[in-house]
Design a protein around this motif. Sequence first.
Motif, PDB file in Angstrom:
ATOM      1  N   LYS A 185       0.830  -1.207   0.000  1.00  0.00           N
ATOM      2  CA  LYS A 185       0.000   0.000   0.000  1.00  0.00           C
ATOM      3  C   LYS A 185       0.865   1.257   0.000  1.00  0.00           C
ATOM      4  CE  LYS A 185      -4.017  -1.961  -0.037  1.00  0.00           C
ATOM      5  NZ  LYS A 185      -4.890  -1.843  -1.244  1.00  0.00           N
ATOM      6  N   SER A 186       1.905   1.266   0.825  1.00  0.00           N
ATOM      7  CA  SER A 186       2.802   2.427   0.854  1.00  0.00           C
ATOM      8  C   SER A 186       3.580   2.542  -0.452  1.00  0.00           C
ATOM      9  CB  SER A 186       3.769   2.317   2.035  1.00  0.00           C
ATOM     10  OG  SER A 186       3.065   2.368   3.263  1.00  0.00           O
ATOM     11  N   LEU A 187       3.973   1.394  -0.994  1.00  0.00           N
ATOM     12  CA  LEU A 187       4.681   1.402  -2.272  1.00  0.00           C
ATOM     13  C   LEU A 187       3.794   1.975  -3.372  1.00  0.00           C
ATOM     14  CD1 LEU A 187       7.113   0.641  -4.033  1.00  0.00           C
ATOM     15  CD2 LEU A 187       6.122  -1.645  -4.270  1.00  0.00           C
ATOM     16  N   GLU A 188       2.513   1.637  -3.357  1.00  0.00           N
ATOM     17  CA  GLU A 188       1.593   2.149  -4.376  1.00  0.00           C
ATOM     18  C   GLU A 188       1.446   3.662  -4.295  1.00  0.00           C
ATOM     19  OE1 GLU A 188      -2.020  -0.104  -3.976  1.00  0.00           O
ATOM     20  OE2 GLU A 188      -1.375  -1.577  -5.475  1.00  0.00           O
ATOM     21  N   LYS A 189       1.492   4.211  -3.095  1.00  0.00           N
ATOM     22  CA  LYS A 189       1.396   5.669  -2.951  1.00  0.00           C
ATOM     23  C   LYS A 189       2.592   6.355  -3.604  1.00  0.00           C
ATOM     24  CE  LYS A 189      -1.311   5.574   1.340  1.00  0.00           C
ATOM     25  NZ  LYS A 189      -1.330   5.913   2.794  1.00  0.00           N
ATOM     26  N   VAL A 190       3.780   5.799  -3.380  1.00  0.00           N
ATOM     27  CA  VAL A 190       4.982   6.356  -4.011  1.00  0.00           C
ATOM     28  C   VAL A 190       4.918   6.157  -5.522  1.00  0.00           C
ATOM     29  CG1 VAL A 190       7.491   6.121  -4.201  1.00  0.00           C
ATOM     30  CG2 VAL A 190       6.391   6.028  -1.955  1.00  0.00           C
ATOM     31  N   ALA A 191       4.464   4.977  -5.943  1.00  0.00           N
ATOM     32  CA  ALA A 191       4.375   4.676  -7.371  1.00  0.00           C
ATOM     33  C   ALA A 191       3.403   5.622  -8.074  1.00  0.00           C
ATOM     34  CB  ALA A 191       3.941   3.230  -7.573  1.00  0.00           C
ATOM     35  N   GLU A 192       2.294   5.938  -7.413  1.00  0.00           N
ATOM     36  CA  GLU A 192       1.325   6.852  -8.028  1.00  0.00           C
ATOM     37  C   GLU A 192       1.929   8.243  -8.210  1.00  0.00           C
ATOM     38  OE1 GLU A 192      -3.224   8.640  -7.551  1.00  0.00           O
ATOM     39  OE2 GLU A 192      -2.497   7.110  -6.143  1.00  0.00           O
ATOM     40  N   LYS A 193       2.709   8.694  -7.241  1.00  0.00           N
ATOM     41  CA  LYS A 193       3.364   9.999  -7.377  1.00  0.00           C
ATOM     42  C   LYS A 193       4.317  10.004  -8.570  1.00  0.00           C
ATOM     43  CE  LYS A 193       3.121  11.379  -2.500  1.00  0.00           C
ATOM     44  NZ  LYS A 193       3.908  11.745  -1.287  1.00  0.00           N
ATOM     45  N   ILE A 194       5.071   8.911  -8.722  1.00  0.00           N
ATOM     46  CA  ILE A 194       5.993   8.809  -9.856  1.00  0.00           C
ATOM     47  C   ILE A 194       5.212   8.769 -11.166  1.00  0.00           C
ATOM     48  CG2 ILE A 194       7.695   7.314 -10.975  1.00  0.00           C
ATOM     49  CD1 ILE A 194       8.616   6.474  -8.175  1.00  0.00           C
ATOM     50  N   PHE A 195       4.099   8.025 -11.175  1.00  0.00           N
ATOM     51  CA  PHE A 195       3.263   7.940 -12.371  1.00  0.00           C
ATOM     52  C   PHE A 195       2.695   9.305 -12.739  1.00  0.00           C
ATOM     53  CE2 PHE A 195      -0.980   7.538 -14.233  1.00  0.00           C
ATOM     54  CZ  PHE A 195      -0.702   6.784 -15.364  1.00  0.00           C
ATOM     55  N   ARG A 196       2.170  10.026 -11.755  1.00  0.00           N
ATOM     56  CA  ARG A 196       1.594  11.348 -12.026  1.00  0.00           C
ATOM     57  C   ARG A 196       2.657  12.312 -12.551  1.00  0.00           C
ATOM     58  NH1 ARG A 196      -3.368  12.904 -10.004  1.00  0.00           N
ATOM     59  NH2 ARG A 196      -4.587  11.267  -8.966  1.00  0.00           N
ATOM     60  N   THR A 197       3.856  12.227 -11.999  1.00  0.00           N
ATOM     61  CA  THR A 197       4.944  13.078 -12.498  1.00  0.00           C
ATOM     62  C   THR A 197       5.287  12.716 -13.936  1.00  0.00           C
ATOM     63  OG1 THR A 197       5.874  13.317 -10.276  1.00  0.00           O
ATOM     64  CG2 THR A 197       7.340  13.769 -12.136  1.00  0.00           C
ATOM     65  N   GLN A 198       5.349  11.422 -14.211  1.00  0.00           N
ATOM     66  CA  GLN A 198       5.674  10.940 -15.557  1.00  0.00           C
ATOM     67  C   GLN A 198       4.636  11.394 -16.577  1.00  0.00           C
ATOM     68  OE1 GLN A 198       6.813   6.709 -15.921  1.00  0.00           O
ATOM     69  NE2 GLN A 198       5.301   6.525 -17.541  1.00  0.00           N
ATOM     70  N   LYS A 199       3.361  11.368 -16.186  1.00  0.00           N
ATOM     71  CA  LYS A 199       2.268  11.718 -17.098  1.00  0.00           C
ATOM     72  C   LYS A 199       1.811  13.171 -16.951  1.00  0.00           C
ATOM     73  CE  LYS A 199       2.030   7.582 -18.792  1.00  0.00           C
ATOM     74  NZ  LYS A 199       2.409   7.309 -20.206  1.00  0.00           N
ATOM     75  N   GLU A 200       2.467  13.915 -16.055  1.00  0.00           N
ATOM     76  CA  GLU A 200       2.150  15.333 -15.827  1.00  0.00           C
ATOM     77  C   GLU A 200       0.690  15.523 -15.409  1.00  0.00           C
ATOM     78  OE1 GLU A 200       3.312  17.347 -19.410  1.00  0.00           O
ATOM     79  OE2 GLU A 200       5.441  17.228 -18.937  1.00  0.00           O
ATOM     80  N   ILE A 201       0.272  14.710 -14.425  1.00  0.00           N
ATOM     81  CA  ILE A 201      -1.084  14.798 -13.884  1.00  0.00           C
ATOM     82  C   ILE A 201      -0.997  15.376 -12.472  1.00  0.00           C
ATOM     83  CG2 ILE A 201      -3.163  13.527 -13.243  1.00  0.00           C
ATOM     84  CD1 ILE A 201      -2.355  11.374 -15.251  1.00  0.00           C
ATOM     85  N   PRO A 202      -1.545  16.551 -12.222  1.00  0.00           N
ATOM     86  CA  PRO A 202      -1.493  17.161 -10.882  1.00  0.00           C
ATOM     87  C   PRO A 202      -2.197  16.297  -9.837  1.00  0.00           C
ATOM     88  CG  PRO A 202      -2.152  18.770 -12.547  1.00  0.00           C
ATOM     89  CD  PRO A 202      -2.196  17.426 -13.208  1.00  0.00           C
ATOM     90  N   ASP A 203      -1.778  16.415  -8.590  1.00  0.00           N
ATOM     91  CA  ASP A 203      -2.350  15.614  -7.507  1.00  0.00           C
ATOM     92  C   ASP A 203      -3.847  15.844  -7.349  1.00  0.00           C
ATOM     93  OD1 ASP A 203       0.127  14.591  -6.999  1.00  0.00           O
ATOM     94  OD2 ASP A 203       0.575  15.934  -5.325  1.00  0.00           O
ATOM     95  N   LYS A 208      -9.177   9.277 -13.665  1.00  0.00           N
ATOM     96  CA  LYS A 208     -10.282   9.051 -14.594  1.00  0.00           C
ATOM     97  C   LYS A 208     -10.478  10.243 -15.514  1.00  0.00           C
ATOM     98  CE  LYS A 208     -15.183   7.767 -14.717  1.00  0.00           C
ATOM     99  NZ  LYS A 208     -16.381   7.457 -13.893  1.00  0.00           N
ATOM    100  N   ASP A 209     -10.361  11.446 -14.979  1.00  0.00           N
ATOM    101  CA  ASP A 209     -10.526  12.652 -15.796  1.00  0.00           C
ATOM    102  C   ASP A 209      -9.382  12.838 -16.783  1.00  0.00           C
ATOM    103  OD1 ASP A 209     -12.903  13.226 -14.575  1.00  0.00           O
ATOM    104  OD2 ASP A 209     -12.052  14.640 -13.129  1.00  0.00           O
ATOM    105  N   ASN A 210      -8.303  12.085 -16.578  1.00  0.00           N
ATOM    106  CA  ASN A 210      -7.167  12.133 -17.501  1.00  0.00           C
ATOM    107  C   ASN A 210      -7.106  10.883 -18.379  1.00  0.00           C
ATOM    108  OD1 ASN A 210      -5.090  14.544 -16.932  1.00  0.00           O
ATOM    109  ND2 ASN A 210      -6.127  14.003 -15.016  1.00  0.00           N
ATOM    110  N   ASN A 211      -8.266  10.253 -18.531  1.00  0.00           N
ATOM    111  CA  ASN A 211      -8.440   9.128 -19.465  1.00  0.00           C
ATOM    112  C   ASN A 211      -7.718   7.849 -19.052  1.00  0.00           C
ATOM    113  OD1 ASN A 211     -10.030  10.742 -21.270  1.00  0.00           O
ATOM    114  ND2 ASN A 211      -8.130  11.666 -22.023  1.00  0.00           N
TER     115      ASN A 211
END
Length: 265
Positions: A185-203, A208-211
């Motif tokens: 669960k903690s790893l997924e939180k870090v992974a999501e931050k990395i994913f959002r940075t990679q895809k330029e999706i703000p927190d 879903k709104d970003n397809n």
Amino acid sequence: MFSIKYLILILLATNIFIACKPQLKSKNETHQTSDTLTYEIQNFSNEFGNCDSTTYLTDCARIELSFPKFINSNINSVADSLNSRILNYLLVPIYEKTPTSIQEKMDFFLNDYKGFLEESPNYKIEWYSEIFCNVIRNDSLLVVLDFSEVGYTGGAHPNSFQKFISINSQNGKIVRKADFIKDEKSLEKVAEKIFRTQKEIPDEESLKDNNYFWNEGKFYLNDNFAILDSGLVFFYNNYEIASYASGQTKLFLPNSAISEFIKKD
């Protein structure tokens, strides 16, 4: 007679097909670390029809497979286990028929194309299937296999699929997330931050709104991963979390960002 209407449909389908055709990785990918288990590459191919043409507007079907065969090990059962897992992946059912050998798999594919031509003799678009397995890690801890497949059997675009399998070099067993991750669960939180940075999706914006259509818009790490010396790679195939147009998604988690969530032993 070959009608103008049919020609237009063929040209439209071919333009889409050529534009969308994915590029496969080289079969001669460099090994990540010094090899500890010996293997040799097995290559198989077959074709039917006018496959010498330089265009995809041709009555041709071709299939190609390339994969490693492990030939020795300090523990013979490890090599046997690896070879068995590779064949199990390659010999998955095709057209509701389960092949028992590589040759039979190729025959199934070509015979299906021949049957299609009997029903549609004016059909002039190439079918193909390319299936590769690369060894991307091979050391005293792990063997990591990278299966990649791309093919076209009609429709608007080719289909592709990629699958990683990490295997314990000592006992030949598949490594699951629970075997080395102590706090997913903690790893997924870090992974999501990395994913959002990679895809330029703000927190503050939803996935879903970003397809991205994760279940109920909630980020998760799937079971398609490779364990590398430098970190973890998670791979999401077409339609898994996004549309075909969005493409496949590769998420790299470096050791520097995730080491506290990984078991030490």
